[in-house]
Write a protein that holds these residues in place. Sequence first.
Motif, PDB file in Angstrom:
ATOM      1  N   ASP A 294     -46.151  -7.309  35.242  1.00 54.76           N
ATOM      2  CA  ASP A 294     -47.635  -6.497  35.166  1.00 54.76           C
ATOM      3  C   ASP A 294     -47.086  -5.145  35.073  1.00 54.76           C
ATOM      4  O   ASP A 294     -46.048  -4.666  35.115  1.00 54.76           O
ATOM      5  N   GLU A 295     -48.395  -4.027  35.233  1.00 56.10           N
ATOM      6  CA  GLU A 295     -47.909  -2.833  35.180  1.00 56.10           C
ATOM      7  C   GLU A 295     -47.173  -2.194  36.167  1.00 56.10           C
ATOM      8  O   GLU A 295     -46.249  -1.305  36.301  1.00 56.10           O
ATOM      9  N   ARG A 296     -47.260  -2.660  37.380  1.00 53.67           N
ATOM     10  CA  ARG A 296     -46.484  -2.185  38.642  1.00 53.67           C
ATOM     11  C   ARG A 296     -45.066  -2.380  38.316  1.00 53.67           C
ATOM     12  O   ARG A 296     -44.156  -1.656  38.181  1.00 53.67           O
TER      13      ARG A 296
ATOM     14  N   PHE B 145     -42.009   0.494  37.533  1.00 52.37           N
ATOM     15  CA  PHE B 145     -40.770   0.559  38.181  1.00 52.37           C
ATOM     16  C   PHE B 145     -39.331   0.637  37.419  1.00 52.37           C
ATOM     17  O   PHE B 145     -38.743   1.270  37.460  1.00 52.37           O
ATOM     18  N   LEU B 146     -39.460  -0.269  36.474  1.00 48.98           N
ATOM     19  CA  LEU B 146     -38.469  -0.255  35.356  1.00 48.98           C
ATOM     20  C   LEU B 146     -38.367   0.882  34.393  1.00 48.98           C
ATOM     21  O   LEU B 146     -37.337   1.513  34.165  1.00 48.98           O
ATOM     22  N   ARG B 147     -39.385   1.437  34.551  1.00 45.90           N
ATOM     23  CA  ARG B 147     -39.560   2.868  33.475  1.00 45.90           C
ATOM     24  C   ARG B 147     -39.251   3.936  34.071  1.00 45.90           C
ATOM     25  O   ARG B 147     -38.653   5.050  33.900  1.00 45.90           O
ATOM     26  N   GLU B 148     -39.460   4.054  35.553  1.00 43.13           N
ATOM     27  CA  GLU B 148     -39.699   5.369  36.315  1.00 43.13           C
ATOM     28  C   GLU B 148     -38.538   5.336  37.408  1.00 43.13           C
ATOM     29  O   GLU B 148     -37.870   6.291  37.787  1.00 43.13           O
ATOM     30  N   HIS B 149     -38.162   4.162  38.114  1.00 46.02           N
ATOM     31  CA  HIS B 149     -37.251   4.152  39.214  1.00 46.02           C
ATOM     32  C   HIS B 149     -35.773   4.598  39.015  1.00 46.02           C
ATOM     33  O   HIS B 149     -35.191   4.060  37.981  1.00 46.02           O
ATOM     34  N   SER B 150     -35.282   5.308  39.715  1.00 50.24           N
ATOM     35  CA  SER B 150     -33.728   5.459  39.638  1.00 50.24           C
ATOM     36  C   SER B 150     -33.141   4.776  40.784  1.00 50.24           C
ATOM     37  O   SER B 150     -33.515   4.843  42.128  1.00 50.24           O
ATOM     38  N   PHE B 151     -31.853   3.915  40.533  1.00 49.81           N
ATOM     39  CA  PHE B 151     -31.385   3.274  41.409  1.00 49.81           C
ATOM     40  C   PHE B 151     -30.564   3.931  42.338  1.00 49.81           C
ATOM     41  O   PHE B 151     -29.629   3.446  43.092  1.00 49.81           O
ATOM     42  N   GLY B 152     -30.425   5.298  42.302  1.00 46.43           N
ATOM     43  CA  GLY B 152     -29.875   6.035  43.100  1.00 46.43           C
ATOM     44  C   GLY B 152     -30.773   6.016  44.395  1.00 46.43           C
ATOM     45  O   GLY B 152     -30.135   6.761  45.474  1.00 46.43           O
TER      46      GLY B 152
ATOM     47  N   GLU C 127     -38.533  -0.720  27.326  1.00 48.72           N
ATOM     48  CA  GLU C 127     -38.975  -0.495  25.936  1.00 48.72           C
ATOM     49  C   GLU C 127     -39.308  -1.904  25.586  1.00 48.72           C
ATOM     50  O   GLU C 127     -40.235  -1.961  24.532  1.00 48.72           O
ATOM     51  N   GLN C 128     -38.281  -2.809  25.844  1.00 45.86           N
ATOM     52  CA  GLN C 128     -38.913  -4.274  25.091  1.00 45.86           C
ATOM     53  C   GLN C 128     -40.132  -4.842  25.730  1.00 45.86           C
ATOM     54  O   GLN C 128     -41.056  -5.282  24.819  1.00 45.86           O
ATOM     55  N   LEU C 129     -40.461  -4.439  26.844  1.00 46.62           N
ATOM     56  CA  LEU C 129     -41.911  -4.860  27.269  1.00 46.62           C
ATOM     57  C   LEU C 129     -42.865  -4.200  26.590  1.00 46.62           C
ATOM     58  O   LEU C 129     -44.222  -4.588  26.454  1.00 46.62           O
ATOM     59  N   ASP C 130     -42.771  -2.702  26.359  1.00 51.88           N
ATOM     60  CA  ASP C 130     -43.903  -2.046  25.708  1.00 51.88           C
ATOM     61  C   ASP C 130     -43.869  -2.768  24.144  1.00 51.88           C
ATOM     62  O   ASP C 130     -44.994  -2.678  23.558  1.00 51.88           O
ATOM     63  N   GLN C 131     -42.811  -3.107  23.562  1.00 53.45           N
ATOM     64  CA  GLN C 131     -42.941  -3.461  21.961  1.00 53.45           C
ATOM     65  C   GLN C 131     -43.550  -5.071  22.286  1.00 53.45           C
ATOM     66  O   GLN C 131     -44.385  -5.226  21.251  1.00 53.45           O
ATOM     67  N   PHE C 132     -43.383  -5.546  23.301  1.00 55.31           N
ATOM     68  CA  PHE C 132     -44.121  -7.006  23.359  1.00 55.31           C
ATOM     69  C   PHE C 132     -45.680  -6.667  23.469  1.00 55.31           C
ATOM     70  O   PHE C 132     -46.328  -7.478  22.964  1.00 55.31           O
ATOM     71  N   GLU C 133     -46.107  -5.900  24.037  1.00 57.18           N
ATOM     72  CA  GLU C 133     -47.426  -5.619  24.337  1.00 57.18           C
ATOM     73  C   GLU C 133     -48.115  -5.345  23.084  1.00 57.18           C
ATOM     74  O   GLU C 133     -49.210  -5.689  22.553  1.00 57.18           O
ATOM     75  N   LYS C 134     -47.331  -4.418  21.964  1.00 57.45           N
ATOM     76  CA  LYS C 134     -47.817  -4.044  20.857  1.00 57.45           C
ATOM     77  C   LYS C 134     -48.086  -5.253  19.961  1.00 57.45           C
ATOM     78  O   LYS C 134     -48.852  -5.552  19.366  1.00 57.45           O
TER      79      LYS C 134
END
Length: 208
Positions: free
Chosen positions: A74-76, A80-87, A181-188
């Motif tokens: 989902d969007e959440r 998370f995958l797009r913006e979170h830093s694992f630091g 990026e793959q999830l964005d491509q799937f959406e399209k």
Amino acid sequence: MNLIKLISALSCMVASGWVGYSYHADDVTFEPVLAVLAGLAWLFTEYKDGSAEQASTLHPHDVAFGLRFKTLFDERSRRFLREHSFGQIYRDTQLHAIRDASEWRGPEFEFVNGELDNICSEVVRLSDELYEKLCTYAGPVNALNGTFSVPLDNERSADWFGPETTRRIADLNSLARQIAEQLDQFEKVFRRLSPESYRQYGEGAKNG
């Protein structure tokens, strides 16, 4: 519809012959030319409409699995995958989609449509790699139940990460961004191939 196309094609042939006969008879008129052009334009339109209709038709399994795929990521989860830093510290619940996708095996988790299946396979591969590395790199945060961190306690308290930790963080961030990026491509692609089910999903999400 096929009969109409056949009649149109025959009409184009007759009109073409009329043009040729008129030319040799030195009596060229515009009517047969217009008839040929109109027939060809109609056939081209029918071909485009037929191709679009075929391209937008998905197997029922693909529609159902596509909606399941969208519900999991989902969007959440995508944010998370797009913006979170694992630091930074993260909660294990934020990785449930990655954990579940990493376990997808077998025909149940495959698309009939090749384009969607290629994207899904890449998401599963990257999710498996990311989750496996997190299980290796990350550990629970002291006194905070359900939270994990890649940097060690002493690195977080000093706000300084060692070279190995820095490399691991960059590796994990890169994998997460690739999944996004793959999830964005799937959406399209899913929106293009199944606009009706995509629209129904959007309406259901709003109502929910």
